[in-house]
Design a protein around this motif. Sequence first.
Motif, PDB file in Angstrom:
ATOM      1  N   LYS A 105       0.876  -1.170   0.000  1.00 10.25           N
ATOM      2  CA  LYS A 105       0.000   0.000   0.000  1.00 10.25           C
ATOM      3  C   LYS A 105       0.913   1.219   0.000  1.00 10.25           C
ATOM      4  O   LYS A 105       2.114   1.102   0.231  1.00 10.25           O
ATOM      5  N   GLY A 106       0.375   2.381  -0.276  1.00 11.07           N
ATOM      6  CA  GLY A 106       1.186   3.584  -0.329  1.00 11.07           C
ATOM      7  C   GLY A 106       0.957   4.476   0.871  1.00 11.07           C
ATOM      8  O   GLY A 106      -0.174   4.605   1.342  1.00 11.07           O
ATOM      9  N   PHE A 107       2.021   5.078   1.361  1.00  8.32           N
ATOM     10  CA  PHE A 107       1.903   6.013   2.467  1.00  8.32           C
ATOM     11  C   PHE A 107       3.074   6.981   2.444  1.00  8.32           C
ATOM     12  O   PHE A 107       4.060   6.770   1.734  1.00  8.32           O
ATOM     13  N   LEU A 108       2.958   8.035   3.212  1.00  9.28           N
ATOM     14  CA  LEU A 108       4.038   9.006   3.333  1.00  9.28           C
ATOM     15  C   LEU A 108       5.065   8.487   4.332  1.00  9.28           C
ATOM     16  O   LEU A 108       4.720   7.782   5.285  1.00  9.28           O
ATOM     17  N   PRO A 109       6.340   8.854   4.138  1.00 11.05           N
ATOM     18  CA  PRO A 109       7.349   8.468   5.125  1.00 11.05           C
ATOM     19  C   PRO A 109       6.989   9.052   6.491  1.00 11.05           C
ATOM     20  O   PRO A 109       6.550  10.195   6.588  1.00 11.05           O
ATOM     21  N   LEU A 152      10.856   3.120  -1.884  1.00  9.26           N
ATOM     22  CA  LEU A 152      10.720   4.565  -2.010  1.00  9.26           C
ATOM     23  C   LEU A 152      10.568   4.914  -3.480  1.00  9.26           C
ATOM     24  O   LEU A 152      11.422   4.568  -4.285  1.00  9.26           O
ATOM     25  N   VAL A 153       9.472   5.605  -3.848  1.00  6.76           N
ATOM     26  CA  VAL A 153       9.237   5.946  -5.249  1.00  6.76           C
ATOM     27  C   VAL A 153       8.773   7.394  -5.388  1.00  6.76           C
ATOM     28  O   VAL A 153       8.044   7.900  -4.546  1.00  6.76           O
ATOM     29  N   TRP A 154       9.236   8.025  -6.470  1.00 11.15           N
ATOM     30  CA  TRP A 154       8.686   9.321  -6.861  1.00 11.15           C
ATOM     31  C   TRP A 154       7.416   9.027  -7.639  1.00 11.15           C
ATOM     32  O   TRP A 154       7.417   8.170  -8.520  1.00 11.15           O
ATOM     33  N   MET A 155       6.347   9.738  -7.334  1.00  8.82           N
ATOM     34  CA  MET A 155       5.086   9.470  -7.996  1.00  8.82           C
ATOM     35  C   MET A 155       4.381  10.789  -8.296  1.00  8.82           C
ATOM     36  O   MET A 155       4.325  11.677  -7.434  1.00  8.82           O
ATOM     37  N   GLU A 156       3.886  10.911  -9.541  1.00  9.96           N
ATOM     38  CA  GLU A 156       3.084  12.081  -9.893  1.00  9.96           C
ATOM     39  C   GLU A 156       1.951  12.209  -8.882  1.00  9.96           C
ATOM     40  O   GLU A 156       1.374  11.201  -8.447  1.00  9.96           O
ATOM     41  N   ILE A 157       1.617  13.426  -8.506  1.00  9.51           N
ATOM     42  CA  ILE A 157       0.621  13.646  -7.455  1.00  9.51           C
ATOM     43  C   ILE A 157      -0.729  13.030  -7.808  1.00  9.51           C
ATOM     44  O   ILE A 157      -1.376  12.424  -6.948  1.00  9.51           O
ATOM     45  N   ASP A 158      -1.152  13.106  -9.068  1.00  7.85           N
ATOM     46  CA  ASP A 158      -2.425  12.489  -9.461  1.00  7.85           C
ATOM     47  C   ASP A 158      -2.400  10.978  -9.238  1.00  7.85           C
ATOM     48  O   ASP A 158      -3.398  10.393  -8.817  1.00  7.85           O
ATOM     49  N   ALA A 196      -0.370   9.438  -7.066  1.00  7.66           N
ATOM     50  CA  ALA A 196      -0.239   9.236  -5.623  1.00  7.66           C
ATOM     51  C   ALA A 196      -1.610   9.232  -4.949  1.00  7.66           C
ATOM     52  O   ALA A 196      -1.847   8.468  -4.014  1.00  7.66           O
ATOM     53  N   GLU A 197      -2.523  10.056  -5.437  1.00 14.36           N
ATOM     54  CA  GLU A 197      -3.876  10.099  -4.878  1.00 14.36           C
ATOM     55  C   GLU A 197      -4.549   8.738  -4.941  1.00 14.36           C
ATOM     56  O   GLU A 197      -5.313   8.375  -4.058  1.00 14.36           O
ATOM     57  N   LYS A 198      -4.260   7.975  -5.976  1.00 11.80           N
ATOM     58  CA  LYS A 198      -4.872   6.660  -6.162  1.00 11.80           C
ATOM     59  C   LYS A 198      -4.190   5.593  -5.296  1.00 11.80           C
ATOM     60  O   LYS A 198      -4.802   4.598  -4.951  1.00 11.80           O
ATOM     61  N   ILE A 199      -2.921   5.803  -4.969  1.00 12.59           N
ATOM     62  CA  ILE A 199      -2.111   4.805  -4.277  1.00 12.59           C
ATOM     63  C   ILE A 199      -2.120   4.979  -2.757  1.00 12.59           C
ATOM     64  O   ILE A 199      -2.066   4.003  -2.018  1.00 12.59           O
ATOM     65  N   LEU A 200      -2.176   6.227  -2.292  1.00 13.33           N
ATOM     66  CA  LEU A 200      -2.067   6.472  -0.853  1.00 13.33           C
ATOM     67  C   LEU A 200      -3.226   5.831  -0.092  1.00 13.33           C
ATOM     68  O   LEU A 200      -4.394   5.993  -0.454  1.00 13.33           O
ATOM     69  N   PHE A 201      -2.892   5.098   0.954  1.00 10.94           N
ATOM     70  CA  PHE A 201      -3.850   4.340   1.751  1.00 10.94           C
ATOM     71  C   PHE A 201      -4.775   5.261   2.543  1.00 10.94           C
ATOM     72  O   PHE A 201      -5.960   4.993   2.687  1.00 10.94           O
ATOM     73  N   HIS A 202      -4.236   6.342   3.089  1.00 10.88           N
ATOM     74  CA  HIS A 202      -5.018   7.260   3.924  1.00 10.88           C
ATOM     75  C   HIS A 202      -5.354   8.539   3.170  1.00 10.88           C
ATOM     76  O   HIS A 202      -4.466   9.167   2.581  1.00 10.88           O
ATOM     77  N   SER A 203      -6.599   8.942   3.231  1.00 14.68           N
ATOM     78  CA  SER A 203      -7.013  10.188   2.576  1.00 14.68           C
ATOM     79  C   SER A 203      -6.365  11.398   3.246  1.00 14.68           C
ATOM     80  O   SER A 203      -6.163  12.428   2.604  1.00 14.68           O
ATOM     81  N   TRP A 224      -4.541  14.646   1.370  1.00 16.35           N
ATOM     82  CA  TRP A 224      -4.794  16.024   1.798  1.00 16.35           C
ATOM     83  C   TRP A 224      -3.472  16.743   2.088  1.00 16.35           C
ATOM     84  O   TRP A 224      -3.260  17.873   1.650  1.00 16.35           O
ATOM     85  N   ALA A 225      -2.569  16.068   2.814  1.00 14.78           N
ATOM     86  CA  ALA A 225      -1.296  16.694   3.197  1.00 14.78           C
ATOM     87  C   ALA A 225      -0.415  16.976   1.984  1.00 14.78           C
ATOM     88  O   ALA A 225       0.214  18.039   1.912  1.00 14.78           O
ATOM     89  N   VAL A 226      -0.378  16.056   1.029  1.00 12.93           N
ATOM     90  CA  VAL A 226       0.427  16.283  -0.175  1.00 12.93           C
ATOM     91  C   VAL A 226      -0.097  17.511  -0.912  1.00 12.93           C
ATOM     92  O   VAL A 226       0.676  18.388  -1.305  1.00 12.93           O
TER      93      VAL A 226
END
Length: 142
Positions: A37-41, A113-119, A121-128, A132-134
């Motif tokens: 799943k995706g998350f912020l460090p 660790l991956v660089w991901m276009e923000i659009d 990242a919205e689909k990958i990040l586990f927590h909404s 919001w923070a990005v």
Amino acid sequence: MQFGEKINGVVYRERDAVYAVVLDEEEKAAIIVQNGKGFLPGGGLRIGEKHIACLKRECIEETGYSFSSDRFIGEAQQFFKSRQGEYIMNKGYFYTGNFGEYVKKPVEEDHELVWMEIDEAEKILFHSSHVWAVKKGIKPRC
């Protein structure tokens, strides 16, 4: 800010955590940690630990890189049910910043660790709250 569904009558374990929003120079991509799943460090605060100290420790553990903070973005509550079936209210504190030098091999070897276009990242990040923070981490254009 509050994210996720808070279910009436459910007792949530409260968890305080800090997270890093690291954007590229054009602010079109963010660093995301993936482990299924995706998350912020970042991660949970230890008792008595200060935000920035925790964030530096967590970034080294998860990525191997040092972290320096630019500014505080804000805080958000995320209500969710963990994979283990536990109900958690995660109070996240979000900071922008940059990774510095490589310090040591990450403790968490399954984290990529991956660089991901923000659009994307919205689909990958586990927590909404992370989405919001990005978005909030992007500086307003004049």
